[in-house]
Design a protein around this motif. Structure first.
Motif, PDB file in Angstrom:
ATOM      1  N   THR A 411       0.701  -1.233   0.126  1.00 23.16           N
ATOM      2  CA  THR A 411       0.088  -0.176  -0.151  1.00 23.16           C
ATOM      3  C   THR A 411       0.858   1.340  -0.030  1.00 23.16           C
ATOM      4  O   THR A 411       0.174   2.427   0.128  1.00 23.16           O
ATOM      5  N   LEU A 412       2.252   1.116  -0.075  1.00 22.85           N
ATOM      6  CA  LEU A 412       2.953   2.309  -0.329  1.00 22.85           C
ATOM      7  C   LEU A 412       2.781   3.400  -1.289  1.00 22.85           C
ATOM      8  O   LEU A 412       2.792   2.847  -2.557  1.00 22.85           O
ATOM      9  N   ASP A 413       2.731   4.292  -1.155  1.00 18.08           N
ATOM     10  CA  ASP A 413       2.341   5.471  -2.230  1.00 18.08           C
ATOM     11  C   ASP A 413       3.462   5.922  -3.090  1.00 18.08           C
ATOM     12  O   ASP A 413       3.434   5.502  -4.183  1.00 18.08           O
ATOM     13  N   ASP A 414       4.672   6.317  -2.521  1.00 22.85           N
ATOM     14  CA  ASP A 414       5.609   6.786  -3.174  1.00 22.85           C
ATOM     15  C   ASP A 414       6.892   6.115  -2.803  1.00 22.85           C
ATOM     16  O   ASP A 414       7.447   6.554  -1.921  1.00 22.85           O
ATOM     17  N   PRO A 415       7.494   5.451  -3.797  1.00 20.27           N
ATOM     18  CA  PRO A 415       8.593   4.765  -3.485  1.00 20.27           C
ATOM     19  C   PRO A 415       9.882   5.521  -3.019  1.00 20.27           C
ATOM     20  O   PRO A 415      10.791   5.236  -2.420  1.00 20.27           O
ATOM     21  N   ASN A 416       9.648   6.752  -3.597  1.00 20.91           N
ATOM     22  CA  ASN A 416      10.937   7.846  -3.223  1.00 20.91           C
ATOM     23  C   ASN A 416      11.028   7.997  -1.991  1.00 20.91           C
ATOM     24  O   ASN A 416      12.250   8.523  -1.441  1.00 20.91           O
ATOM     25  N   SER A 417       9.963   7.965  -1.288  1.00 20.23           N
ATOM     26  CA  SER A 417       9.892   8.624   0.344  1.00 20.23           C
ATOM     27  C   SER A 417      10.672   7.382   0.897  1.00 20.23           C
ATOM     28  O   SER A 417      11.504   7.803   1.998  1.00 20.23           O
ATOM     29  N   LEU A 418      10.758   6.194   0.426  1.00 18.67           N
ATOM     30  CA  LEU A 418      11.629   5.170   1.138  1.00 18.67           C
ATOM     31  C   LEU A 418      13.112   5.506   1.043  1.00 18.67           C
ATOM     32  O   LEU A 418      14.108   5.249   1.940  1.00 18.67           O
ATOM     33  N   GLU A 419      13.395   5.844  -0.178  1.00 21.85           N
ATOM     34  CA  GLU A 419      14.963   6.328  -0.314  1.00 21.85           C
ATOM     35  C   GLU A 419      15.346   7.311   0.353  1.00 21.85           C
ATOM     36  O   GLU A 419      16.379   7.480   0.913  1.00 21.85           O
ATOM     37  N   GLU A 420      14.238   8.363   0.431  1.00 22.28           N
ATOM     38  CA  GLU A 420      14.791   9.350   1.395  1.00 22.28           C
ATOM     39  C   GLU A 420      15.037   8.993   2.977  1.00 22.28           C
ATOM     40  O   GLU A 420      16.134   9.547   3.481  1.00 22.28           O
ATOM     41  N   VAL A 421      14.222   8.191   3.494  1.00 19.84           N
ATOM     42  CA  VAL A 421      14.638   7.494   4.748  1.00 19.84           C
ATOM     43  C   VAL A 421      15.830   6.741   4.647  1.00 19.84           C
ATOM     44  O   VAL A 421      16.741   7.191   5.679  1.00 19.84           O
ATOM     45  N   ARG A 422      16.119   6.000   3.785  1.00 22.75           N
ATOM     46  CA  ARG A 422      17.363   5.242   3.526  1.00 22.75           C
ATOM     47  C   ARG A 422      18.449   6.172   3.608  1.00 22.75           C
ATOM     48  O   ARG A 422      19.566   6.197   4.343  1.00 22.75           O
ATOM     49  N   ARG A 423      18.310   7.286   2.842  1.00 24.06           N
ATOM     50  CA  ARG A 423      19.544   8.304   2.737  1.00 24.06           C
ATOM     51  C   ARG A 423      19.485   8.860   4.250  1.00 24.06           C
ATOM     52  O   ARG A 423      20.612   9.091   4.552  1.00 24.06           O
TER      53      ARG A 423
END
Ligand code: ATP
Ligand code: MG
Length: 428
Positions: A411-423
Motif C-alpha cells: 500500500t506504499l504510495d511513493d517509493p521515493n519516500s523510502l529512499e529518502e529515509v534510507r538516505r
C-alpha cells in the motif's frame, strides 16, 4: 491521444450507450456481503473487511443527516480516493443513497494551484467537505492566501479523519477557512464514524485534539491494556467497542472467520472489539486518540507514545509533518527518532542550518515533554513513506532505521519516500 482498440474506450460512446439504462432492483437479504475492502496496512498485512448491505445503508443514511449535515440536492466533497473506505462510504454510497450530489476529484490538492479544492467548494456550492490531516499538512506548506480567494459561504463544515489531527494543524486550517473544522475518528472496519461531533443533532463545543464523543450505535470504552478494566477519566487505555458492533461494521475478515475473532475480539478477558488504538477520555466524555497500540516505545523503562512526541515537534513553526518511531538502543531499550518534512526545505540551504534546526526541534520536545522524550535524532526528509490513503508507514520507517527489511509495501504510495529515509539514516 490515440485510443488503443481493445484496451481503451471512449467516454462519450460508453455514456451514450448506458445513458438511459434501467438497472432492475435485486432484492438481497440484508446480511448479504456488499463488498470487501482492505485496511490501509499501516500496522501489518492489510485485512480484508467484509461488509453487509442493509445495516451499512441505514448507517450511512443516518450519518449523512445527523453528522455530515448533507441534505438532498446539496453537494458533498470528500477528497479521498474511492478505493479507500472514506471513498466507498462518502464519495459513492452515502451520497447516492441520500440524493446528495457527490464530487470526485482526482489529483493533488496543489494542482494546478493550491486553491483547487476551494474553487471546487465555491463552484459547486459544497456544503459538507471531508478530508484528512495529511492533506491539510500538504496545503500548510503553501501560501494560505489560496484559501481566501474563493467564496466558501456554502460550506458548513470541514470534517477530517484518518490520522491524529495535531493542534497546530487544526488551528491553521480553522483560522484559514473561518469555518468549523471537525475531527472525527473511525476505521475501515467500522465503515462509518465511531467518535464524532454530531452537528446535525447538537453541536457540542469543539475541543482541539479531540475527534469528539461516541457516535450513536457505539458502546465505546477505554480499558487498561493489562487488566482489561475500564480506566478513569484522563487515564490512557485501549479504545474498545462492546459488542454488538453497530450496523454496517465488518461482519468478518474475508475468508477467515477465525482471524476475525482472534485478531479483533480475543485480546481481553471480556469479549470486546479492539480498535488497537490508545485513547484517553476526559471528564466531559470527549475522547483523545493517542496513536496505535503498537506505536508505544519504551525508553529506559518509560512508556512513551510516539503521537505525543510528534505533536510536540509539530509545534515548531518550520515543521510541516513528522513521524516519530522507536529505534532499538543497547542502553535504553529504545530511543525516539524523528523524520520531519519542512514547510520550506530551502531553509536548509546554508552551512550548518540543518544541525541548528535539529537542535531547536529536539529542544522543543524537551521543553514540552521533558528529557526522556527527547529524540536522539530528527532527520529532515523531503517526503515521508505513506500508504495511498495518506497514513504514515511508521513500521517501515522503523524497520529501515533499524537496518531491517521494510516489510509489506503493497500500500506504499511513493517509493521515493523510502529512499529518502534510507538516505537520512545513511544506508544508501
Ligand atoms: P491497518 O489496520 O491495516 O494497520 P489502518 O489502521 O491504518 O491500517 P484504516 O482503517 O484506514 O487502516 O485506518 C484506521 C486508523 O486510522 C484508526 O485505527 C486510527 O489509528 C487512525 N485514525 C483514523 N481517524 C483518526 C483520527 N481522527 N484521529 C486519530 N487517528 C485516527
Ligand atoms: Mg487498523
Amino acid at each position: 491521444m490515440k485510443l488503443v482498440e481493445g484496451r481503451d474506450v471512449d467516454y462519450e460512446t460508453i455514456r451514450a450507450k448506458h445513458m438511459d439504462a434501467e438497472v432492475p432492483v435485486v432484492w438481497l437479504e440484508s446480511n448479504e456481503p456488499s463488498y470487501i475492502l482492505y485496511t490501509s496496512g499501516t500496522t501489518g498485512i492489510p485485512k480484508g473487511v467484509q461488509r453487509d448491505t442493509g445495516g451499512y445503508t441505514v448507517a450511512l443514511a443516518a450519518t449523512m443527516q445527523h453528522l455530515y449535515c448533507a441534505y438532498p440536492g446539496e453537494a458533498m466533497f470528500a477528497t479521498s480516493d474511492i478505493g479507500w473506505v472514506v471513498g466507498h462510504s462518502y464519495i459513492v454510497y452515502a451520497p447516492l443513497i441520500t440524493g446528495v450530489t457527490t464530487i470526485m476529484y482526482e489529483g493533488l490538492p496543489t494542482n494546478p494551484d493550491p486553491g483547487i479544492w476551494w474553487k471546487i467548494v465555491q463552484d459547486y456550492k459544497v456544503t459538507s467537505m471531508f478530508s484528512s490531516p495529511t492533506a491539510v499538512r500538504v496545503l500548510k506548506s503553501q501560501d494560505p492566501k489560496y484559501m481566501k480567494m474563493y467564496d466558501l459561504s456554502a460550506l458548513r463544515y470541514l470534517f477530517l479523519a484518518g490520522e491524529p489531527l495535531d493542534e497546530p494543524t487544526s488551528r491553521w486550517i480553522n483560522d484559514g477557512l473561518a469555518r468549523p473544522v471537525l475531527d472525527h475518528y473511525w476505521q475501515t472496519e467500522t465503515g462509518w464514524p465511531m467518535l464524532t461531533y454530531l452537528p446535525g443533532v447538537e453541536l457540542k463545543p469543539n475541543r482541539f485534539g479531540s475527534p469528539g464523543l461516541p457516535n450513536f450505535g457505539y458502546n465505546i470504552k477505554v480499558i487498561s491494556e493489562g487488566t482489561g478494566e475500564e480506566v478513569g477519566p484522563g487515564e490512557k487505555g485501549v479504545l474498545v467497542v462492546v459488542p454488538p458492533l453497530p450496523p454496517g461494521n465488518l461482519s468478518t475478515v474475508w475468508g477467515d472467520d477465525e482471524r476475525f475473532v482472534k485478531s479483533y475480539f480475543s485480546g481481553f478477558k471480556e469479549m470486546v472489539y479492539s480498535s488497537f488504538d490508545w485513547a484517553v477520555r476526559d471528564e466531559d466524555g470527549y475522547y483523545f486518540i493517542m496513536g496505535r497500540t503498537d506505536d508505544v516505545i519504551n525508553v529506559a523503562g518509560h512508556r512513551l507514545g510516539t503521537r505525543e512526541i510528534e505533536e510536540a515537534i509539530q509545534n515548531h513553526p518550520a515543521i510541516a509533518e513528522v513521524a516519530v518511531i522507536g529505534v532499538a538502543d543497547k542502553l535504553k531499550g529504545q530511543v525516539p527518532v524523528g523524520f520531519a518534512r519542512l514547510k520550506d526545505p530551502s531553509q536548509l540551504g546554508t552551512e550548518g542550518a540543518a544541525e541548528k534546526l535539529e537542535k531547536e526541534v529536539i529542544g522543543k520536545v524537551q521543553e514540552i515533554l521533558g528529557a526522556v522524550a527527547k529524540p536522539s535524532r530528527v532527520h529532515f526528509v523531503t517526503a515521508l513513506p505513506k500508504t495511498r490513503s495518506g497514513k504514515l508507514l511508521r513500521r517501515s520507517i522503523q524497520a529501515l532505521a533499524e537496518g531491517r527489511d521494510p516489510g509489506d509495501l503493497s500500500t506504499l504510495d511513493d517509493p521515493n519516500s523510502l529512499e529518502e529515509v534510507r538516505r537520512a539514516v545513511g544506508q544508501s
